[in-house]
Design a protein around this motif. Structure first.
Motif, PDB file in Angstrom:
ATOM      1  N   ARG A 138       0.852  -1.098  -0.169  1.00  0.00           N
ATOM      2  CA  ARG A 138       0.021   0.001   0.095  1.00  0.00           C
ATOM      3  C   ARG A 138       0.877   1.228   0.120  1.00  0.00           C
ATOM      4  O   ARG A 138       0.531   2.193  -0.642  1.00  0.00           O
ATOM      5  N   GLU A 388      -3.885  -4.958  -3.418  1.00  0.00           N
ATOM      6  CA  GLU A 388      -3.606  -3.683  -2.946  1.00  0.00           C
ATOM      7  C   GLU A 388      -3.646  -2.680  -4.436  1.00  0.00           C
ATOM      8  O   GLU A 388      -3.895  -1.610  -4.343  1.00  0.00           O
ATOM      9  N   GLU A 391      -7.133  -1.945  -5.049  1.00  0.00           N
ATOM     10  CA  GLU A 391      -7.822  -0.825  -4.246  1.00  0.00           C
ATOM     11  C   GLU A 391      -7.174   0.410  -4.684  1.00  0.00           C
ATOM     12  O   GLU A 391      -7.984   1.405  -4.736  1.00  0.00           O
TER      13      GLU A 391
END
Length: 424
Positions: A138, A388, A391
């Motif tokens: 992230r 990730e 996202e």
């Protein structure tokens, strides 16, 4: 070509060359492998002088999935110990040293070492790294967004190289200050065929094998120092387990080498390779980014189309036959994962990226007793990275051609310019 350990075969002018490392700078040579699978599934390959490295006696290239699996599973017939696992023969003086590594051993010795080290690679220990690896992915993606405000970024430099290296040093237990050493040692071993990594030359101007004792002395000394530190200051990491195990000093050194190089470069190659595959297949990319494809299944398919390791070598332990071709004891037999994963006999429409493909018997992590010890850890890292990415990214495409590693062994990507549409 005949004589000791080499079977005589007629000259076949239409046998494509899959030895030259420079061929792989443009990606997997699918047309060459397809021709071999269709007409010469076990094909004689010349091992000529190239990129400063001396010529060798030649080898058999095995390209069909079924034959690759047979060789990998038949450790009695196809040995990792006799000539080790690289195409090029090691210096005879170095062979006893190289055989210390688990990768270059046969059962039962291989099994003893694997059992000792598998205690460190427990699912529980690996899963405890999940939170750290997810956060790292992230943060690296967030940094990539900041470094390329217009959406253009080199995903290798900004994300995948550091992601692989930092995860490895965490699970090994290498101090943050020493992470650069692991990167340098990995480059020396993996990129030795690449012009960007000039070879170390001996007094006669010949390149020195990066796996020779002289080239690994610094890494081994570090491994012993780190092991001593872990005995005095134990932690929840693999080096603590290895330092307090039954491993001999020489075995511990070789495991540190294996985990450092293979553990880093597996994910380091597979991560950008998967992103490149997604960038080139918009429909499948959309399925993954929209959550319509299971991530674990998708990771398996991305590993199939971009295997981190292109081949592995065995040596015939006895006279035998493979796909109707006689193989003499002592012959080099090189199985190409990069071909087996695209074999039409094992995969329906193999050139199509299908993130829901199941079953998916790819051999990107090998097969048989030598199947990759860290495969679970590698899949975990790749799954977390893609989750990730989903996202953080609404879409992804290439912003220029990738720069690939010049190597016939590692399917590496040195640079991946990309245009990313970030989510709000």
């Amino acid at each position: 070509m005949g004589g000791s350990g080499t079977s005589e075969v007629p000259e076949v002018p239409d046998v494509p060359d899959v030895f030259d490392p420079r061929v792989y700078a443009a990606g997997i040579p699918h047309d060459r492998f397809r021709a071999l699978r269709d007409r010469h599934p076990v094909a004689r390959q010349e091992e000529y002088e190239v990129l400063g490295w001396p010529a060798g006696p030649g080898f058999w290239a095995v390209t069909r999935h079924a034959d690759v699996v047979r060789v990998l599973k038949d450790t009695a017939g196809f040995s990792s110990h006799l000539g080790a696992t690289q195409i090029r023969d090691p210096d005879p003086a170095d062979l006893p040293f190289i055989r210390r590594m688990m990768l270059n051993q046969d059962p039962p010795h291989h099994g003893r070492l694997r059992r000792l080290v598998s205690r460190a690679f427990t699912p529980g220990r690996i899963e405890r790294f999940t939170g750290t690896a997810r956060l790292r992915a992230r943060q690296l993606l967030a940094g990539a967004r900041e470094s390329g405000p217009e959406g253009e970024v080199d995903l290798v430099r900004a994300v995948t190289d550091d992601y692989a290296l930092l995860n490895l040093t965490d699970i090994l237990g290498v101090p943050a200050a020493d992470r650069g050493l692991l990167h340098a040692w990995t480059e020396r071993v993996i990129a030795y065929q690449d012009p960007d990594e000039p070879p170390v030359l001996d007094a006669d101007g010949r390149p020195v094998n990066p796996r020779s004792p002289a080239m690994l002395a610094e890494m081994f000394a570090y491994a012993q120092d780190l092991a001593a530190h872990k005995r005095a200051h134990p932690a929840d990491d693999i080096m603590t387990v290895l330092a307090n195990s039954e491993l001999l000093d020489a075995e511990l050194e070789m495991f540190f080498f294996l985990l450092t190089v293979a553990g880093n470069d597996t994910v380091r190659s597979a991560a950008p390779g998967g992103l490149l595959a997604l960038a080139g297949h918009p429909d499948e990319r959309r399925r993954l980014l929209d959550g319509a494809a299971d991530t674990d299944t998708a990771v398996g398919e991305l590993l199939r189309v971009h295997p981190p390791v292109l081949h592995i070598r065995r040596t015939a332990a006895r006279d035998t036959e493979l796909a109707g071709v006689p193989i003499a004891a002592g012959d080099k037999v090189v199985v190409f994962h990069a071909s087996a994963n695209f074999d039409e006999r094992a995969f329906a429409d193999p050139c199509r990226l299908d993130l829901t493909r199941t079953p998916n018997p790819h051999v990107s992590f090998g097969d048989g007793p030598h199947v990759c010890l860290g495969a679970h850890f590698a899949r975990l890292q790749l799954r977390l990275l893609h989750e990730e990415m989903r996202e953080a990214c609404a879409d992804l495409e290439t912003a220029g051609p990738p720069r690939r590693l010049v190597s016939n062994f590692i399917n590496g990507i040195k640079s991946l310019p990309a245009r990313v549409e970030w989510r709000d």
